[in-house]
Design an enzyme around this catalytic site. Structure first.
Site, PDB file in Angstrom:
ATOM      1  N   CYS A 130      -4.313 -19.063 -15.439  1.00  0.00           N
ATOM      2  CA  CYS A 130      -5.646 -19.668 -15.543  1.00  0.00           C
ATOM      3  C   CYS A 130      -5.954 -20.606 -14.375  1.00  0.00           C
ATOM      4  O   CYS A 130      -6.969 -21.283 -14.387  1.00  0.00           O
ATOM      5  CB  CYS A 130      -5.815 -20.392 -16.871  1.00  0.00           C
ATOM      6  SG  CYS A 130      -4.735 -21.821 -17.055  1.00  0.00           S
ATOM      7  N   HIS A 168     -12.026 -30.029  -2.418  1.00  0.00           N
ATOM      8  CA  HIS A 168     -12.926 -29.813  -3.557  1.00  0.00           C
ATOM      9  C   HIS A 168     -14.283 -29.313  -3.094  1.00  0.00           C
ATOM     10  O   HIS A 168     -14.910 -28.501  -3.741  1.00  0.00           O
ATOM     11  CB  HIS A 168     -13.127 -31.118  -4.329  1.00  0.00           C
ATOM     12  CG  HIS A 168     -12.019 -31.397  -5.276  1.00  0.00           C
ATOM     13  ND1 HIS A 168     -11.175 -32.457  -5.136  1.00  0.00           N
ATOM     14  CD2 HIS A 168     -11.592 -30.720  -6.370  1.00  0.00           C
ATOM     15  CE1 HIS A 168     -10.283 -32.435  -6.102  1.00  0.00           C
ATOM     16  NE2 HIS A 168     -10.513 -31.394  -6.865  1.00  0.00           N
TER      17      HIS A 168
HETATM   18  C1  PEP Z   1      -3.926 -25.577 -13.459  1.00  0.00           C
HETATM   19  O1  PEP Z   1      -3.247 -26.577 -13.228  1.00  0.00           O
HETATM   20  O2  PEP Z   1      -3.773 -24.480 -12.880  1.00  0.00           O
HETATM   21  C2  PEP Z   1      -5.003 -25.635 -14.464  1.00  0.00           C
HETATM   22  C3  PEP Z   1      -5.675 -24.566 -14.815  1.00  0.00           C
HETATM   23  O3  PEP Z   1      -5.297 -26.849 -14.973  1.00  0.00           O
HETATM   24  P1  PEP Z   1      -6.202 -27.952 -14.248  1.00  0.00           P
HETATM   25  O4  PEP Z   1      -6.770 -27.340 -13.008  1.00  0.00           O
HETATM   26  O5  PEP Z   1      -7.218 -28.366 -15.247  1.00  0.00           O
HETATM   27  O6  PEP Z   1      -5.188 -29.024 -13.972  1.00  0.00           O
END
Ligand code: PEP
Ligand code: MG
Length: 574
Positions: free
Chosen positions: A505, A191
């Protein structure tokens, strides 16, 4: 000290020149010290005052956080605040002072060592690594005991050399003007590394010899692109550093010229760039950069940041503000996705789940709490009266969940209409494709989806059985795996055949390195944080879509990561 070169791993690009500030590991080097009975109360008071000081410091830090990553960093600060308030920690120290007659400093150290011994015995590498959080809290307490500032003050213009760094510290360092960071441990997938990239703070990780070789005040040049750290640079090193920084400035100027340009390939195809945005600043930036709309609004942060379950009106106002901020461009609001790594203090996510990533998170949690889901859907439906909205459902694993959410949306729309609130006639409902079973059974429920969004962060984790937060896994967690590429290709094919828009995404959508690969696999919509939107736009503008798609079979034939990397190297625009 003669010139010396250390090598680590590139984690956040950028070149930095500065004096080194070495921070040795947070292990307290405190000699055993006993106190007289009459001093017990004074020592207890010292440690309690230190706790109050640290709590206040963290509160100020939390307040100062703003912008894109405030919620992520905030989570770490919240965790540290929880540790600070943990009775185990404080009662243990109190008992050591009272009954053991140890000084506050030594009691702090003993208590730290006791907790560390427990952590050492945990056989989960990720949980074991959480001792870093305890050490950071203990380090702050120790500094406060001596009325020193926590040891990261006054680092403006310097390069921090340390064993490891937490996201919260990184954000604090950036505010204070640090030039770059070198860590002896850590991974480029952590992170902290993701955060450093968003903050544009040069970071080299895994420079194992750094703490032995570098001393306070040594001059360093670090290059976050190659992972090299040069100690006492010579004239040639300095020239290279200056060349790198002026290239970076030129690049930023060039990128800024793309603010108003279309995200169009060389052969004239427009790629839709959506924004992943939650904060007001993200929304404003997404709008200014000409994004198609918000492709991912993670509602869980509304819950997590406030440590409580927001009521319908609170949610409605937050969603409405984003819709208004995008002035008529579509906003994709994702229903609640707490649980697993997004633990919260609202009491929603189950505590102590044996395997939280596979537990009650995302839509599973929402469906187990129909009242909660209903409230959220009503709030989103009401926000749709102010501009176009889509609803995205996280962690869908198969048809039943999608059908269940559809029914609930229908009911919520019916109710809001009956109340007489202004609302959209139709609200597109989409599924996150982030669980392999959803990708593989997509034909069975795509009819219930108006659009799809592929969450590669989780899809990689679940497909490869590699925890997205476990630095120890190193290269195992990677989107550069033939299994992922095949799955992406299949999802895109099915979506295209059925005329459903599909975006990616996850983090890879925001990394220009992956753009040619995603375009080759048939994607024409990406949703990414505004911080990297211009870089991805530039990459798109350098791609010839027809040629990439013609070379997709070669990409899909790659046997392994190295093969995919070779394909990428051959198809990355100069
Ligand atoms: C993903 O899992 O790629 C996503 C966009 O959702 P998050 O990172 O919020 O779990
Ligand atoms: Mg996800």
């Amino acid at each position: 000290m003669p010139r010396h070169v250390l090598s680590g791993n590139a984690a956040a690009r950028g070149s930095a020149l500065g004096r080194a500030r070495v921070r040795l590991p947070h292990v307290l080097n405190v000699e055993e010290a006993r106190i007289a009975p009459e001093d017990v109360e004074t020592e207890l008071q010292r440690i309690h005052d230190a706790v109050d000081t640290v709590r206040a410091e963290m509160h100020i830090l939390r307040e100062r956080l703003h912008g894109a990553l405030a919620h992520e960093v905030g989570e770490f600060l919240d965790l540290h605040a929880l540790l600070l308030d943990d009775p185990e920690l404080l009662q243990g120290i109190d008992a050591l002072i009272r009954t053991g007659r140890y000084s506050a400093d030594y009691a702090l150290r003993l208590q730290r060592d006791r907790i560390a011994a427990v952590f050492d015995g945990i056989d989960d590498a990720y949980l074991r690594s959480r001792i870093d959080d305890i050490d950071q809290v203990i380090g702050r307490l120790h500094a406060a005991l001596h009325r020193r500032e926590a040891d990261l003050q006054g680092v403006a213009g310097e390069i921090l050399v340390t064993d490891n760094i937490s996201p919260a510290e990184l954000a604090q360092l950036q505010v204070q003007g640090v030039m770059g960071v070198v860590t002896a441990n850590g991974s480029a997938l952590s992170h902290s590394a993701i955060l450093a990239r968003s903050l544009h703070l040069p970071l080299v990780v895994g420079a194992a010899a750094a703490l032995q070789k570098v001393n306070d005040g040594d001059v360093l040049v670090i290059d976050g692109s190659s992972g090299l750290v040069v100690l006492e640079p010579n004239a040639a090193d300095l020239r290279e550093h200056h060349a790198r920084t002026s290239n970076a400035r030129r690049e930023q100027r060039q990128l800024n010229r793309l603010r108003r340009e279309p995200s169009r390939t060389l052969d004239g195809v427009d790629i839709k760039l959506w924004a992943n945005a939650e904060s007001r600043e993200d929304v404003a930036e997404a709008h200014a950069l000409g994004s198609a709309g918000v492709g991912l609004y993670r509602t869980e942060y509304l819950f997590i940041n406030n440590n409580e379950i927001p009521d319908e009106d609170t949610q409605f106002r937050a969603y409405r503000d984003v819709v208004l901020g995008m002035t008529g461009r579509t906003v994709t609001i994702r229903t609640l996705d707490v649980g697993a790594d997004k633990a919260d203090n609202t009491g929603l996510a189950l505590r102590n789940e044996p395997n939280p990533a596979l537990g009650l998170r995302g839509v599973r949690l929402s469906l187990s709490r129909p009242g909660l889901m209903h409230t959220q859907l009503r709030a989103i439906v009401r926000a749709s009266g102010y501009g176009p909205v889509r609803i995205l459902v996280p962690m869908i694993s198969g048809a039943e969940e999608m059908f269940a959410v559809r029914d609930m949306l229908r009911a919520a729309m019916h109710e809001v209409a009956r109340d007489g609130s202004e609302m959209a006639e139709k609200i597109p409902l989409g599924a996150m494709i982030e669980v392999p079973s959803a990708a593989l059974s997509l034909p069975m429920f795509i009819g219930a989806c108006d659009f799809l969004s592929i969450g590669t962060n989780d899809l990689v984790q679940y497909l490869l059985a590699a925890d997205r937060n476990n630095d120890a896994l190193g290269d195992l967690y990677t989107p550069l795996h033939p299994a992922l590429l095949r799955l992406l290709r299949d999802v895109v094919r099915i979506a295209n055949r059925r005329g459903r828009p599909v975006a990616v995404c996850g983090e890879i959508a925001g990394d220009a390195m992956f753009t040619p690969m995603l375009l080759a696999l048939g994607l024409s919509e990406l949703s990414l944080h505004p911080a990297t939107l211009l870089e991805v736009r530039r990459a798109i503008r350098g791609c010839d879509l027809a040629s990439l798609r013609a070379h997709a079979p070669a990409l899909l034939r790659a046997r392994d990561r190295a093969g995919i990397e070779r394909w990428l190297a051959a198809h990355t625009p100069a």
